[in-house]
Design an enzyme around this catalytic site. Structure first.
Site, PDB file in Angstrom:
ATOM      1  N   HIS A 116      21.755  11.199   0.795  1.00 45.62           N
ATOM      2  CA  HIS A 116      22.520  12.221   1.516  1.00 45.62           C
ATOM      3  C   HIS A 116      21.682  12.926   2.575  1.00 45.62           C
ATOM      4  O   HIS A 116      22.232  13.572   3.469  1.00 45.62           O
ATOM      5  CB  HIS A 116      23.171  13.207   0.549  1.00 45.62           C
ATOM      6  CG  HIS A 116      22.279  14.260  -0.004  1.00 45.62           C
ATOM      7  ND1 HIS A 116      21.684  14.175  -1.241  1.00 45.62           N
ATOM      8  CD2 HIS A 116      21.880  15.457   0.503  1.00 45.62           C
ATOM      9  CE1 HIS A 116      20.973  15.261  -1.473  1.00 45.62           C
ATOM     10  NE2 HIS A 116      21.075  16.060  -0.432  1.00 45.62           N
ATOM     11  N   ASP A 164      22.486   7.936  -4.876  1.00 45.92           N
ATOM     12  CA  ASP A 164      21.935   8.841  -3.858  1.00 45.92           C
ATOM     13  C   ASP A 164      20.438   8.564  -3.678  1.00 45.92           C
ATOM     14  O   ASP A 164      19.573   9.310  -4.147  1.00 45.92           O
ATOM     15  CB  ASP A 164      22.172  10.289  -4.278  1.00 45.92           C
ATOM     16  CG  ASP A 164      21.868  11.289  -3.162  1.00 45.92           C
ATOM     17  OD1 ASP A 164      21.708  10.844  -2.007  1.00 45.92           O
ATOM     18  OD2 ASP A 164      21.791  12.493  -3.457  1.00 45.92           O
ATOM     19  N   SER A 287      16.323  18.768  -1.481  1.00 51.27           N
ATOM     20  CA  SER A 287      16.949  17.454  -1.620  1.00 51.27           C
ATOM     21  C   SER A 287      16.009  16.341  -1.169  1.00 51.27           C
ATOM     22  O   SER A 287      15.301  16.469  -0.174  1.00 51.27           O
ATOM     23  CB  SER A 287      18.221  17.378  -0.776  1.00 51.27           C
ATOM     24  OG  SER A 287      19.229  18.197  -1.286  1.00 51.27           O
TER      25      SER A 287
END
Length: 343
Positions: A116, A164, A287
């Site tokens: 992502h 992911d 992230s």
């Protein structure tokens, strides 16, 4: 997706929806999940969203750190900061506002991160829009590396954040230690998450943060998130009750029936970790960074900061009790990583 006091990392977390109001606007922004995907987790890619938030945080001048602690200089040389190339100039100070995700150096020419972090508007970002910063504890140091190739897992889902995981091939090898990848699946034990992500106050640190958390069975994450969804759903239905003229009892019955039909938020490709009270967690800007355990005195990466959850009326979708954080389960991707690095 947090640190500590959150180490504020996940990606995988975005600012949640505002206070619910009655009327047709009640569902505006009422996203059921968090950082990273389209409707469920984020309206924009981290490469656009996080640098803007970092800039605003710096302008606000909030410099408090809660929960975790600053990493010692050089403690994690495998940690990589992903920078938005259009936000940096020749000054090392420009790197602070440009950071949008983390990553880990797993070979001299390869960075492992979250898918992502590498997708915008449904497509992989061009290699030229991201720069890898290696060897930095503070964001005003380290060496910049151009990216030659962006690789996103073909099974990545923006709606569920399944698969992911992504890779960056650097234009030239980095001269820094790498982190080993786990060769075994696990769901228990101590772990550490690191990153430059959002703190509890909204501040984004310039120094790398670290926090100790615990690997937890996926069932705990699934149960905690469903509790959050149930409270959010109840709030929405209660807000519409006067207008649509249904009873409080009907709201309770409807909420129970809908929650009972919910599928689990986590897939088998995801790993749950955190603390029961939510005090230590990852958030915006974390992230893509590594979740690692220590084996024989050396760090071994077991996960990638992916996403997290929080009530829709909370300021941020990270650091909530019984919600934990969600990480990509690296044990499921050893073959895929090896195949891509061999090409």
């Amino acid at each position: 997706m947090k640190t500590f006091a959150r180490l504020s990392t996940l990606a995988v977390c975005t600012l949640a929806a505002g206070t619910l109001t009655a009327g047709s606007s009640a569902f505006a922004g009422a996203s059921p999940l968090k950082d990273g995907a389209d409707a469920p987790r984020a309206g924009t890619s981290p490469i656009a969203r996080v640098p803007a938030a970092r800039t605003k945080s710096a302008e606000d001048g909030d410099d408090r750190v809660f929960g975790g602690r600053e990493a010692a200089k050089g403690a994690y040389p495998f940690q990589v900061a992903l920078l938005a190339s259009n936000a940096i100039d020749e000054s090392p100070q420009s790197q602070f506002n440009a950071q949008f995700c983390g990553g880990s150096l797993i070979a001299p020419g390869w960075v492992l991160t979250a898918a992502h972090c590498l997708v915008d508007s449904g497509a992989p970002i061009p290699a030229g829009v991201v720069t890898a910063l290696v060897g930095a504890t503070s964001l005003d140091e380290g060496k910049r590396h151009a990216v030659a190739e962006v690789i996103v897992h073909p099974g990545y889902s923006e709606s569920t954040l399944d698969n992911d995981i992504g890779l960056l091939r650097l234009a030239e090898d980095a001269d820094a230690p790498v982190i080993a990848l786990t060769d075994a699946d696990r769901e228990e034990g101590a772990a550490t998450v690191i990153g430059w992500g959002r703190m509890e106050t909204g501040y984004f640190p310039s120094t790398l943060m670290e926090a100790e958390i615990e690997l937890t069975a996926n069932a705990a994450c699934n149960a905690g998130m469903k509790e959050i969804y149930a409270r959010d759903l109840d709030m929405i239905l209660q807000a519409y009750a006067p207008r649509l003229r249904y009873s409080v009892a009907a709201v309770s019955d409807a909420t129970k029936e809908i929650v009972a039909s919910m599928s689990d938020p986590l897939t088998g490709n995801m790993l749950c970790a955190g603390t029961t009270d939510g005090v230590r967690d990852a958030c915006n800007g974390d992230s893509g960074g590594p979740l690692f355990a220590v084996e024989d005195g050396k760090p071994v990466q077991v996960g990638i900061v992916s996403w997290g959850e929080g009530p829709m009326d909370a300021e941020a979708a990270c650091g909530h009790a019984n919600a934990y954080g969600v990480y990509t389960r690296l044990a499921n991707y050893r073959d895929w990583i090896a195949e891509k690095m061999a090409n």
